[in-house]
Design a protein around this motif. Structure first.
Motif, mmCIF file in Angstrom:
data_model
loop_
_atom_site.group_PDB
_atom_site.id
_atom_site.type_symbol
_atom_site.label_atom_id
_atom_site.label_comp_id
_atom_site.label_asym_id
_atom_site.label_seq_id
_atom_site.Cartn_x
_atom_site.Cartn_y
_atom_site.Cartn_z
ATOM 1 N N ASP A 10 0.837 -1.191 0.000
ATOM 2 C CA ASP A 10 0.000 0.000 0.000
ATOM 3 C C ASP A 10 0.878 1.250 0.000
ATOM 4 N N PRO A 11 0.893 2.010 -1.092
ATOM 5 C CA PRO A 11 1.767 3.186 -1.142
ATOM 6 C C PRO A 11 1.428 4.235 -0.087
ATOM 7 N N GLN A 12 0.234 4.183 0.493
ATOM 8 C CA GLN A 12 -0.115 5.131 1.558
ATOM 9 C C GLN A 12 0.597 4.792 2.859
ATOM 10 N N GLU A 13 1.092 3.579 2.984
ATOM 11 C CA GLU A 13 1.780 3.169 4.205
ATOM 12 C C GLU A 13 3.294 3.129 4.002
ATOM 13 N N THR A 14 3.791 3.984 3.130
ATOM 14 C CA THR A 14 5.221 4.048 2.879
ATOM 15 C C THR A 14 5.832 5.231 3.610
ATOM 16 N N TYR A 15 7.127 5.151 3.798
ATOM 17 C CA TYR A 15 7.870 6.224 4.455
ATOM 18 C C TYR A 15 8.929 6.715 3.477
ATOM 19 N N TRP A 16 9.139 8.011 3.480
ATOM 20 C CA TRP A 16 10.080 8.654 2.576
ATOM 21 C C TRP A 16 10.979 9.563 3.390
ATOM 22 N N PHE A 17 12.216 9.720 2.948
ATOM 23 C CA PHE A 17 13.130 10.657 3.591
ATOM 24 C C PHE A 17 13.230 11.890 2.705
ATOM 25 N N ASN A 18 12.919 13.034 3.262
ATOM 26 C CA ASN A 18 12.994 14.288 2.530
ATOM 27 C C ASN A 18 14.414 14.832 2.676
ATOM 28 N N VAL A 26 5.340 10.412 5.936
ATOM 29 C CA VAL A 26 4.461 9.255 5.791
ATOM 30 C C VAL A 26 3.704 9.439 4.491
ATOM 31 N N GLY A 27 3.963 8.541 3.539
ATOM 32 C CA GLY A 27 3.403 8.708 2.205
ATOM 33 C C GLY A 27 4.168 9.784 1.465
ATOM 34 N N PRO A 28 4.111 9.769 0.137
ATOM 35 C CA PRO A 28 4.822 10.788 -0.631
ATOM 36 C C PRO A 28 4.145 12.143 -0.472
ATOM 37 N N GLN A 29 4.845 13.090 0.154
ATOM 38 C CA GLN A 29 4.263 14.403 0.401
ATOM 39 C C GLN A 29 4.971 15.523 -0.339
ATOM 40 N N SER A 30 6.267 15.366 -0.555
ATOM 41 C CA SER A 30 7.045 16.436 -1.169
ATOM 42 C C SER A 30 7.386 16.083 -2.616
ATOM 43 N N LEU A 31 8.057 16.986 -3.280
ATOM 44 C CA LEU A 31 8.465 16.758 -4.659
ATOM 45 C C LEU A 31 9.394 15.549 -4.736
ATOM 46 N N ALA A 32 9.286 14.792 -5.811
ATOM 47 C CA ALA A 32 10.091 13.586 -5.982
ATOM 48 C C ALA A 32 11.585 13.889 -5.929
ATOM 49 N N VAL A 33 11.992 15.037 -6.419
ATOM 50 C CA VAL A 33 13.406 15.394 -6.436
ATOM 51 C C VAL A 33 13.974 15.521 -5.019
ATOM 52 N N ASP A 34 13.125 15.751 -4.035
ATOM 53 C CA ASP A 34 13.549 15.922 -2.645
ATOM 54 C C ASP A 34 13.349 14.678 -1.790
ATOM 55 N N ARG A 35 12.935 13.551 -2.402
ATOM 56 C CA ARG A 35 12.599 12.361 -1.613
ATOM 57 C C ARG A 35 13.511 11.186 -1.921
ATOM 58 N N LEU A 36 13.801 10.394 -0.890
ATOM 59 C CA LEU A 36 14.402 9.072 -1.043
ATOM 60 C C LEU A 36 13.398 8.068 -0.522
ATOM 61 N N GLY A 37 13.220 6.971 -1.248
ATOM 62 C CA GLY A 37 12.294 5.959 -0.793
ATOM 63 C C GLY A 37 11.573 5.340 -1.969
ATOM 64 N N PRO A 38 10.595 4.548 -1.705
ATOM 65 C CA PRO A 38 9.912 4.365 -0.424
ATOM 66 C C PRO A 38 10.624 3.359 0.470
ATOM 67 N N PHE A 39 10.347 3.479 1.748
ATOM 68 C CA PHE A 39 10.837 2.554 2.758
ATOM 69 C C PHE A 39 9.634 1.954 3.475
ATOM 70 N N ALA A 40 9.790 0.729 3.928
ATOM 71 C CA ALA A 40 8.686 0.019 4.578
ATOM 72 C C ALA A 40 8.450 0.495 6.005
ATOM 73 N N THR A 41 9.492 1.025 6.651
ATOM 74 C CA THR A 41 9.346 1.471 8.050
ATOM 75 C C THR A 41 9.945 2.864 8.228
ATOM 76 N N ARG A 42 9.524 3.522 9.278
ATOM 77 C CA ARG A 42 10.077 4.836 9.627
ATOM 78 C C ARG A 42 11.573 4.719 9.923
#
Length: 67
Positions: A10-18, A26-42
């Motif tokens: 579920d992509p809504q339950e993913t974690y991303w590092f900005n 939690v979930g993709p919130q920022s621009l893709a250029v500023d994100r690493l992930g997705p990760f399964a856990t915080r």
């Protein structure tokens, strides 16, 4: 590599590092250029830079072994 390959259903339950803010999202919130992930856990997302460095080294080692 797809999210399913990472074990994430579920992509809504993913974690991303900005990388811009240094915060986990939690979930993709920022621009893709500023994100690493997705990760399964915080916890994985908090280690994003370390994980990326480990993977880059493994790929470089693989490439060197092929030469």
């Amino acid at each position: 590599m797809s999210k399913k390959d990472w074990g994430i259903d579920d992509p809504q339950e993913t974690y991303w590092f900005n990388t811009h803010t240094g915060q986990v999202e939690v979930g993709p919130q920022s621009l893709a250029v500023d994100r690493l992930g997705p990760f399964a856990t915080r916890e994985e997302a908090e280690r994003a830079n370390e994980i990326v460095a480990e993977r880059a080294k493994a790929w470089a080692d693989e490439d060197a072994a092929e030469d």
